[in-house]
Design a protein around this motif. Sequence first.
Motif, PDB file in Angstrom:
ATOM      1  N   ASP A   1     -13.017  -3.055   5.465  1.00 21.64           N
ATOM      2  CA  ASP A   1     -11.624  -3.363   5.760  1.00 21.64           C
ATOM      3  C   ASP A   1     -10.691  -3.059   4.594  1.00 21.64           C
ATOM      4  O   ASP A   1      -9.469  -3.017   4.770  1.00 21.64           O
ATOM      5  CB  ASP A   1     -11.472  -4.845   6.140  1.00 21.64           C
TER       6      ASP A   1
ATOM      7  N   GLY B   1      -8.896   2.455   1.797  1.00 25.82           N
ATOM      8  CA  GLY B   1      -7.522   2.892   1.990  1.00 25.82           C
ATOM      9  C   GLY B   1      -7.198   4.195   1.303  1.00 25.82           C
ATOM     10  O   GLY B   1      -8.076   5.018   1.036  1.00 25.82           O
TER      11      GLY B   1
ATOM     12  N   HIS C   1      -3.044   1.291  -0.537  1.00 28.39           N
ATOM     13  CA  HIS C   1      -3.186   0.211   0.450  1.00 28.39           C
ATOM     14  C   HIS C   1      -4.239   0.567   1.486  1.00 28.39           C
ATOM     15  O   HIS C   1      -4.546   1.745   1.718  1.00 28.39           O
ATOM     16  CB  HIS C   1      -1.851  -0.132   1.126  1.00 28.39           C
ATOM     17  N   ASN C   2      -4.811  -0.478   2.091  1.00 27.23           N
ATOM     18  CA  ASN C   2      -5.827  -0.250   3.118  1.00 27.23           C
ATOM     19  C   ASN C   2      -5.158   0.211   4.405  1.00 27.23           C
ATOM     20  O   ASN C   2      -3.922   0.220   4.532  1.00 27.23           O
ATOM     21  CB  ASN C   2      -6.677  -1.510   3.331  1.00 27.23           C
ATOM     22  N   ASP C   3      -5.953   0.584   5.372  1.00 24.97           N
ATOM     23  CA  ASP C   3      -5.414   1.162   6.606  1.00 24.97           C
ATOM     24  C   ASP C   3      -4.551   0.173   7.379  1.00 24.97           C
ATOM     25  O   ASP C   3      -3.610   0.565   8.069  1.00 24.97           O
ATOM     26  CB  ASP C   3      -6.563   1.659   7.500  1.00 24.97           C
ATOM     27  N   ASN C   4      -4.866  -1.130   7.271  1.00 20.67           N
ATOM     28  CA  ASN C   4      -4.102  -2.151   7.994  1.00 20.67           C
ATOM     29  C   ASN C   4      -2.851  -2.604   7.246  1.00 20.67           C
ATOM     30  O   ASN C   4      -2.081  -3.426   7.752  1.00 20.67           O
ATOM     31  CB  ASN C   4      -4.988  -3.378   8.257  1.00 20.67           C
ATOM     32  N   LYS C   5      -2.675  -2.104   6.036  1.00 20.29           N
ATOM     33  CA  LYS C   5      -1.549  -2.496   5.179  1.00 20.29           C
ATOM     34  C   LYS C   5      -1.515  -4.005   4.928  1.00 20.29           C
ATOM     35  O   LYS C   5      -0.445  -4.631   4.877  1.00 20.29           O
ATOM     36  CB  LYS C   5      -0.209  -2.023   5.777  1.00 20.29           C
ATOM     37  N   THR C   6      -2.709  -4.575   4.775  1.00 17.28           N
ATOM     38  CA  THR C   6      -2.807  -6.001   4.468  1.00 17.28           C
ATOM     39  C   THR C   6      -3.370  -6.244   3.068  1.00 17.28           C
ATOM     40  O   THR C   6      -3.392  -7.379   2.598  1.00 17.28           O
ATOM     41  CB  THR C   6      -3.719  -6.718   5.488  1.00 17.28           C
TER      42      THR C   6
ATOM     43  N   SER D   1      -2.352  -9.314  -1.270  1.00 16.21           N
ATOM     44  CA  SER D   1      -2.861  -9.553   0.083  1.00 16.21           C
ATOM     45  C   SER D   1      -1.710 -10.119   0.892  1.00 16.21           C
ATOM     46  O   SER D   1      -1.094 -11.113   0.493  1.00 16.21           O
ATOM     47  CB  SER D   1      -4.037 -10.542   0.051  1.00 16.21           C
TER      48      SER D   1
ATOM     49  N   GLN E   1       0.223 -10.478   5.079  1.00 18.04           N
ATOM     50  CA  GLN E   1       0.185 -10.252   6.523  1.00 18.04           C
ATOM     51  C   GLN E   1       1.272 -11.071   7.195  1.00 18.04           C
ATOM     52  O   GLN E   1       1.784 -12.046   6.623  1.00 18.04           O
ATOM     53  CB  GLN E   1      -1.171 -10.628   7.106  1.00 18.04           C
TER      54      GLN E   1
ATOM     55  N   GLU F   1      -6.655 -17.019   5.672  1.00 19.51           N
ATOM     56  CA  GLU F   1      -7.104 -15.643   5.900  1.00 19.51           C
ATOM     57  C   GLU F   1      -6.590 -14.716   4.805  1.00 19.51           C
ATOM     58  O   GLU F   1      -7.326 -13.861   4.298  1.00 19.51           O
ATOM     59  CB  GLU F   1      -6.595 -15.176   7.267  1.00 19.51           C
TER      60      GLU F   1
ATOM     61  N   ARG G   1      -9.126 -12.753   1.995  1.00 20.54           N
ATOM     62  CA  ARG G   1      -9.066 -11.311   1.765  1.00 20.54           C
ATOM     63  C   ARG G   1      -8.733 -11.012   0.303  1.00 20.54           C
ATOM     64  O   ARG G   1      -9.277 -10.102  -0.315  1.00 20.54           O
ATOM     65  CB  ARG G   1      -8.017 -10.668   2.673  1.00 20.54           C
TER      66      ARG G   1
END
Length: 375
Positions: free
Chosen positions: A162, A165, A213-218, A233, A235, A242, A246
Amino acid sequence: MPFSNSHNLLKMKHSPEEEYPDLKAHNNHMAKVLTLDLYKKLRDKQTPSGFTLDDCIQTGVDNPGNGIAMFPSGFVPCCDLTYHFPDTSIINIKMAQLNNQRLPPDEEYPDLSTHNNHMAKVLTLDLYKKLRDRVTPSGFTLDDVIQTGSLCLSALGSLDGDLKGKYYALRNMTDAEQQQLIDDHFLFDKPVSPLLLASGMARDWPDARGIWHNDNKTFLVWINEEDHLRVISMQKGGNMKEVFNRFCTGLTKIESLFKAKNYEFMWNPHLGYILTCPSNLGTGLRAGVHIKIPHLGKHEKFGEVLKRLRLQKRGTGGVDTAAVGGVFDVSNADRLGFSEVELVQMVVDGVKLLIEMEKRLEKGQSIDDLMPAQK
């Protein structure tokens, strides 16, 4: 201006009394602790890169402060000795390594988004990190910034799952792309603050600066902004547990990747994590919640409530921005003296109380009985 070895050698031809800055009109922490005796003791010391005490105090000298604010002015280039000059003996520091933290039970981390429209948009945890034996942006040469950027990219490129990125370099972005990332709170802008500019933070901008950044942009990492890394981190919604999980997982993996390359984050048992700006000493952790509290935000006791909860506010656009539509970015005021878990818990508990106060004020009721004790 920092980083001028020839200038530093020239200054040494003059007596400390001649070179000691006139601080009579200054109202910042640097001016409070920098006595002539201390200046005499430290002015001839320098780091391996040539950074001296005069370089470190330049920000405080150029920015006197005012009668209200007490700026923690001064920047560290690469080693612990720079932090000799603030008197930290009065600070009772309780430090804890992040990967040794135990998360509280689930009931201690409520989902803040259940509070309807009062939870506005975003939860954010971010943390500055500095690599030991690497010069920070306040003392960078062009070669330093490029080498440090390459080192960071090599480590981040090994993240998987997860956290996998991609890196986006500032130099390769269009103006529109850069502005969109700034508006989305994903990207930093070029330093414009007099505090940062006086420290040399914008030197060779934007070389080797960017965002990963990771693919989820979180899960995001800023590279070579104020420090080598700023790990984030974030969201939408209100699930702080959560976000924190992360954050811990990602940071632990990043630290392991750097250790495999024989680098570690700069830390000592007294001051905690050593970072460019003294205001981030300790954990370097900022836990922020975007919260909509239009009534409380206008209340005469809002500032006192935040002070008692050890929280601070700003607009959602970042430092020195105003709140828009009653939406504030509320975060922990401390970085030092508490563990990472304690700081996150302080923000969660404080935001719960702010929401309760806002609901009272919506109904025209008093909040006097909800005033918290000083934490």
